[in-house]
Design a protein around this motif. Structure first.
Motif, PDB file in Angstrom:
ATOM      1  N   SER B 151      46.654  34.174  34.039  1.00  0.00           N
ATOM      2  CA  SER B 151      46.871  34.913  32.795  1.00  0.00           C
ATOM      3  C   SER B 151      46.871  36.425  33.039  1.00  0.00           C
ATOM      4  CB  SER B 151      45.774  34.545  31.792  1.00  0.00           C
ATOM      5  OG  SER B 151      45.660  35.557  30.810  1.00  0.00           O
ATOM      6  N   GLU B 152      47.983  37.084  32.659  1.00  0.00           N
ATOM      7  CA  GLU B 152      48.124  38.513  32.960  1.00  0.00           C
ATOM      8  C   GLU B 152      47.064  39.349  32.233  1.00  0.00           C
ATOM      9  OE1 GLU B 152      50.183  36.597  31.445  1.00  0.00           O
ATOM     10  OE2 GLU B 152      50.764  37.434  29.513  1.00  0.00           O
ATOM     11  N   VAL B 153      46.615  38.840  31.064  1.00  0.00           N
ATOM     12  CA  VAL B 153      45.590  39.569  30.310  1.00  0.00           C
ATOM     13  C   VAL B 153      44.282  39.586  31.095  1.00  0.00           C
ATOM     14  CG1 VAL B 153      44.292  39.636  28.155  1.00  0.00           C
ATOM     15  CG2 VAL B 153      46.672  38.861  28.146  1.00  0.00           C
ATOM     16  N   LEU B 154      43.904  38.411  31.623  1.00  0.00           N
ATOM     17  CA  LEU B 154      42.660  38.321  32.387  1.00  0.00           C
ATOM     18  C   LEU B 154      42.741  39.163  33.656  1.00  0.00           C
ATOM     19  CD1 LEU B 154      41.885  34.498  32.022  1.00  0.00           C
ATOM     20  CD2 LEU B 154      40.702  36.405  30.922  1.00  0.00           C
ATOM     21  N   VAL B 155      43.889  39.099  34.332  1.00  0.00           N
ATOM     22  CA  VAL B 155      44.050  39.869  35.566  1.00  0.00           C
ATOM     23  C   VAL B 155      43.954  41.364  35.271  1.00  0.00           C
ATOM     24  CG1 VAL B 155      45.680  40.499  37.400  1.00  0.00           C
ATOM     25  CG2 VAL B 155      45.398  38.103  36.756  1.00  0.00           C
ATOM     26  N   ALA B 156      44.589  41.792  34.156  1.00  0.00           N
ATOM     27  CA  ALA B 156      44.544  43.212  33.792  1.00  0.00           C
ATOM     28  C   ALA B 156      43.111  43.645  33.517  1.00  0.00           C
ATOM     29  CB  ALA B 156      45.435  43.460  32.576  1.00  0.00           C
ATOM     30  N   GLY B 157      42.365  42.782  32.795  1.00  0.00           N
ATOM     31  CA  GLY B 157      40.967  43.096  32.499  1.00  0.00           C
ATOM     32  C   GLY B 157      40.147  43.212  33.769  1.00  0.00           C
ATOM     33  N   TRP B 158      40.366  42.277  34.677  1.00  0.00           N
ATOM     34  CA  TRP B 158      39.640  42.252  35.949  1.00  0.00           C
ATOM     35  C   TRP B 158      39.973  43.486  36.792  1.00  0.00           C
ATOM     36  CZ3 TRP B 158      35.677  40.017  38.186  1.00  0.00           C
ATOM     37  CH2 TRP B 158      35.606  39.890  39.576  1.00  0.00           C
ATOM     38  N   ASN B 159      41.234  43.922  36.730  1.00  0.00           N
ATOM     39  CA  ASN B 159      41.665  45.047  37.555  1.00  0.00           C
ATOM     40  C   ASN B 159      41.452  46.403  36.884  1.00  0.00           C
ATOM     41  OD1 ASN B 159      42.398  43.557  39.756  1.00  0.00           O
ATOM     42  ND2 ASN B 159      44.483  43.227  39.031  1.00  0.00           N
ATOM     43  N   PHE B 160      40.819  46.403  35.697  1.00  0.00           N
ATOM     44  CA  PHE B 160      40.508  47.676  35.044  1.00  0.00           C
ATOM     45  C   PHE B 160      39.338  48.323  35.789  1.00  0.00           C
ATOM     46  CE2 PHE B 160      37.872  49.863  31.750  1.00  0.00           C
ATOM     47  CZ  PHE B 160      38.712  50.943  31.575  1.00  0.00           C
ATOM     48  N   GLN B 161      39.659  49.302  36.652  1.00  0.00           N
ATOM     49  CA  GLN B 161      38.616  49.879  37.502  1.00  0.00           C
ATOM     50  C   GLN B 161      38.720  51.399  37.543  1.00  0.00           C
ATOM     51  OE1 GLN B 161      38.982  47.942  41.372  1.00  0.00           O
ATOM     52  NE2 GLN B 161      39.665  46.147  40.277  1.00  0.00           N
ATOM     53  N   PRO B 162      38.245  52.089  36.469  1.00  0.00           N
ATOM     54  CA  PRO B 162      38.302  53.556  36.511  1.00  0.00           C
ATOM     55  C   PRO B 162      37.416  54.079  37.642  1.00  0.00           C
ATOM     56  CG  PRO B 162      37.005  52.756  34.653  1.00  0.00           C
ATOM     57  CD  PRO B 162      37.633  51.565  35.274  1.00  0.00           C
ATOM     58  N   TYR B 163      37.896  55.024  38.406  1.00  0.00           N
ATOM     59  CA  TYR B 163      37.182  55.578  39.570  1.00  0.00           C
ATOM     60  C   TYR B 163      36.720  54.479  40.529  1.00  0.00           C
ATOM     61  CZ  TYR B 163      36.992  59.408  36.233  1.00  0.00           C
ATOM     62  OH  TYR B 163      37.319  60.365  35.315  1.00  0.00           O
ATOM     63  N   SER B 164      37.499  53.400  40.597  1.00  0.00           N
ATOM     64  CA  SER B 164      37.173  52.295  41.496  1.00  0.00           C
ATOM     65  C   SER B 164      35.854  51.599  41.130  1.00  0.00           C
ATOM     66  CB  SER B 164      37.122  52.784  42.948  1.00  0.00           C
ATOM     67  OG  SER B 164      37.225  51.704  43.815  1.00  0.00           O
ATOM     68  N   ILE B 165      35.449  51.726  39.843  1.00  0.00           N
ATOM     69  CA  ILE B 165      34.257  50.995  39.399  1.00  0.00           C
ATOM     70  C   ILE B 165      34.714  49.679  38.758  1.00  0.00           C
ATOM     71  CG2 ILE B 165      32.267  50.989  37.841  1.00  0.00           C
ATOM     72  CD1 ILE B 165      32.373  54.101  38.082  1.00  0.00           C
ATOM     73  N   PRO B 166      34.306  48.541  39.304  1.00  0.00           N
ATOM     74  CA  PRO B 166      34.747  47.244  38.770  1.00  0.00           C
ATOM     75  C   PRO B 166      33.990  46.895  37.494  1.00  0.00           C
ATOM     76  CG  PRO B 166      33.298  46.889  40.630  1.00  0.00           C
ATOM     77  CD  PRO B 166      33.417  48.374  40.463  1.00  0.00           C
ATOM     78  N   VAL B 167      34.471  47.412  36.358  1.00  0.00           N
ATOM     79  CA  VAL B 167      33.734  47.315  35.095  1.00  0.00           C
ATOM     80  C   VAL B 167      33.448  45.869  34.720  1.00  0.00           C
ATOM     81  CG1 VAL B 167      33.767  47.890  32.646  1.00  0.00           C
ATOM     82  CG2 VAL B 167      34.782  49.463  34.318  1.00  0.00           C
ATOM     83  N   LEU B 168      34.515  45.050  34.649  1.00  0.00           N
ATOM     84  CA  LEU B 168      34.339  43.672  34.200  1.00  0.00           C
ATOM     85  C   LEU B 168      33.422  42.902  35.145  1.00  0.00           C
ATOM     86  CD1 LEU B 168      35.261  41.585  32.039  1.00  0.00           C
ATOM     87  CD2 LEU B 168      36.998  40.869  33.661  1.00  0.00           C
TER      88      LEU B 168
END
Lengths: 320, 316
Positions: B151-168
């Motif tokens: 699912s592209e939504v889940l992948v996008a959420g997982w790859n949301f990494q401002p300043y390389s911080i893995p938020v999710l």
């Protein structure tokens, strides 16, 4: 002649059930799958059963009494040990050792690897399952570092591929070796004090300790038996390969475990034995050869393997 | 044993304390081997690897704490990734539906394991070992090779990494650690599960139904293993028929390193997180070392044995 009552008693035992299932499987596939039970296909299955059966007997010993206070016993290192033996043997051949010396050194190495399993399980109190898995990582690492795969010495190849002609069907030497190992295993378990101790420990580890059995020593020896049997199986597996490579898929660890379980050995329950394990290994090998003949892929093989395993353990559980 | 008593402090058990000391010390070892280890991108990689490992370890801990075991968790992870790789329902609505589907499938797997073990009386090893093959076979049928799309939504959420911080990934780790801690320490159900693992007979007399508890533990283990498969799939952004296998023994090793007794009745959220973190850090540090690949396996195996031996020493 066997009376009906006797026959009922016979199949009521787990070992009896294994062999009745095996005969049913052979007869059914002989009728349903043309070419599956012939004088040419049977020796091939027997040869492979010989190799897997030896590993399954070692696994049976471990299932019976390889457990410690930190967990039940199962040996996940046997498949890696088969490969490791081939590589260490090849390396020794390259270094110029004679075939007999290679056999001796590999057997000593087997004792050493088994001791490592035993030491980590009993002295360092690591659960046997995790112990044998980590040891398998070490075995694979050592094998890959050495990185040598050569054909086995001539005498080993001759024995591994040799057959005893019996008129109707040829019996491969590896299967004869399995019968010998089974006989020894049966004798050890049923007719010696050592065997009594194994069942006593398997049945109740605390009670066995109170009765004065040195359970740690016993566990130690169990892992050595399993490893040595895996090394002997490895000689036959090595001799069967015309041109061994470093490509290795583990076809021994899980099938030997499945064979031992199908053979009626429970995890540290004081039940089971080597004769059932041979039947279990035979069922596994025979099933694989039938499925290969039918063109089944690895996925279908896996599902059927799981289904047979679950079916037979369900019967065991319901009969209890 | 002076060291033992010195290390004992109220609240946190010795094993857990030792494990966390190693977790804190390990990055320094990594930094000594290669200064590049102390980078945010490396932290990111470790955390993202840790998420599926931690969750599958909790799954295994549920089976272990009721004195059972689940050998099918690795196969369930692969199965989960294979289902997700078909992205059955796309878009924003699809993301939660996909997750619900795998959790539902996980519940069915766990229920089958639980019923086989408790109602039919098959040993946990034999039952879940058979299940392993069945799941592996089904997975290979629907996804023979690594591939497909998550699912592209889940992948996008997982790859949301401002300043390389893995938020999710960080939220997931903290969330699972907190919920599992709360469940064990603050709920009646958690206490019942632990009591069944500690002593079945006694808990039965106290009015807890051991059969129901053990089946429930297996259902939760099945669901969590599938969720772990989701995060494994997000890491590789595909479905894999075999990758989950690698997690099976790590899922047993991590709780044991973190002080969980294989004999049941004793586990802790913080201990499992520490155990999983140690295993993740060790394999990460080794990728920075100059050792050849097989050498890394050997070193990793030896480190795991040492960690487990420590855990065993403290449990004596």
């Amino acid at each position: 002649m066997i009376s009906t009552e006797e026959f009922k008693d016979m199949i009521v035992t787990r070992t009896g059930l294994v062999y009745v299932s095996l005969i049913a499987l052979v007869v059914l596939s002989g009728i349903l799958v043309p070419g599956s039970v012939t004088r040419y296909s049977i020796p091939v299955t027997l040869r492979r059963t010989g190799i897997l059966g030896m590993v399954a007997i070692g696994q049976t010993f471990v299932l019976l009494a390889g457990g410690t206070k930190t967990g039940v016993g199962l040996d996940l290192s046997v498949g890696a040990l088969v490969f490791n033996t081939l590589v260490i043997g090849s390396t020794l051949l390259i270094l110029g050792f004679s075939g007999i010396t290679v056999v001796v050194i590999c057997l000593i190495a087997g004792v050493a690897w088994g001791s490592l399993n035993g030491f980590v399980s009993t002295k360092l109190k690591v659960p046997p399952m995790v112990t044998t898995w980590t040891v398998s990582l070490i075995l694979m690492g050592v094998a890959r570092l050495l990185g040598n795969a050569r054909p086995a010495p001539d005498f080993m190849r001759n024995i591994a591929r040799g057959r005893l002609a019996l008129g109707i069907v040829d019996i491969p030497y590896s299967f004869i070796a399995l019968i010998v190992v089974t006989g020894l295993g049966y004798f050890l378990l049923q007719r010696t004090a050592y065997g009594r101790r194994i069942y006593a420990k398997s049945d109740n580890i605390s009670a066995a300790r109170v009765a004065g059995i040195k359970t740690d020593q016993l566990t130690f020896s169990i892992y050595i038996i399993s490893s040595v049997l895996a090394v002997i199986a490895a000689f036959f597996a090595w001799g069967n390969q015309a041109s061994p490579t470093m490509a290795f898929t583990d076809i021994y660890t899980f099938p030997s475990l499945a064979g031992a379980i199908i053979g009626g050995t429970g995890f540290g329950t004081g039940r089971g034995g080597v004769i059932g394990a041979v039947g279990g290994a035979f069922i596994m090998r025979f099933m694989f050869s039938i499925l290969a003949r039918l063109g089944a892929d690895i996925a279908q093989q896996s599902i059927l393997q799981g289904a047979i395993l679950l079916a037979i353990v369900t019967v065991y559980a319901l009969k209890r | 044993m002076n060291i033992k008593s010195a290390l004992s402090s109220p609240g946190v058990s010795k094993e857990v304390l030792i494990v966390w000391i190693v977790v804190i010390a390990a990055p320094f070892v990594g930094w000594l081997i290669d200064p590049g280890f102390a980078s945010l991108s490396n932290f990111n990689a470790v955390v993202r690897y840790l998420v599926p490992l931690f969750i599958v370890s909790i799954a295994q801990a549920f089976a272990i704490m009721v004195m059972s075991i689940d050998l099918s968790v690795g196969a369930a992870m692969s199965f989960s990734s294979a289902i997700l790789s078909y992205n059955l329902v796309g878009g924003y609505i699809g993301a939660p539906i996909n997750i619900l589907i795998i959790i539902g499938v996980g519940a069915v797997i766990g229920l089958a394991n639980g019923i086989g073990i408790r109602k039919i009386g098959i040993s946990p090893f034999a039952m879940t070992f058979g299940m392993l093959f069945v799941l592996e076979g089904i997975t290979l049928t629907i996804r023979p090779y690594t591939g497909g799309e998550i699912s592209e939504v889940l992948v996008a959420g997982w790859n949301f990494q401002p300043y390389s911080i893995p938020v999710l990934a960080l939220i997931t780790l903290a969330g699972f650690a907190l919920v599992f801690w709360y469940f064990l320490d603050r709920t009646a159900l958690g206490l019942h599960l632990l009591s069944v693992g500690e002593n079945e007979e006694v808990s039965k007399r106290a009015g807890v139904d051991p059969d129901r508890m053990k089946i429930l533990a297996h259902v939760i283990a099945g669901c969590l293993a599938m969720v772990a498969g989701l995060f494994m799939a997000l890491r590789i952004e595909a479905g894999s028929p075999t990758l989950g296998e690698r997690y099976l023994l790590l899922s047993i090793a991590a709780p044991v390193v973190g002080g969980t007794a294989l004999s049941g009745g004793k586990t802790s959220s913080i201990g499992i997180l520490g155990g999983a973190a140690v295993l993740a850090l060790v394999s990460r540090i080794l990728t920075f070392s100059p050792l050849p690949e097989p050498g890394r396996w050997i070193v990793r195996a030896i480190v795991i044995i040492i960690m487990l031996a420590f855990a065993g020493w403290f449990q004596r």
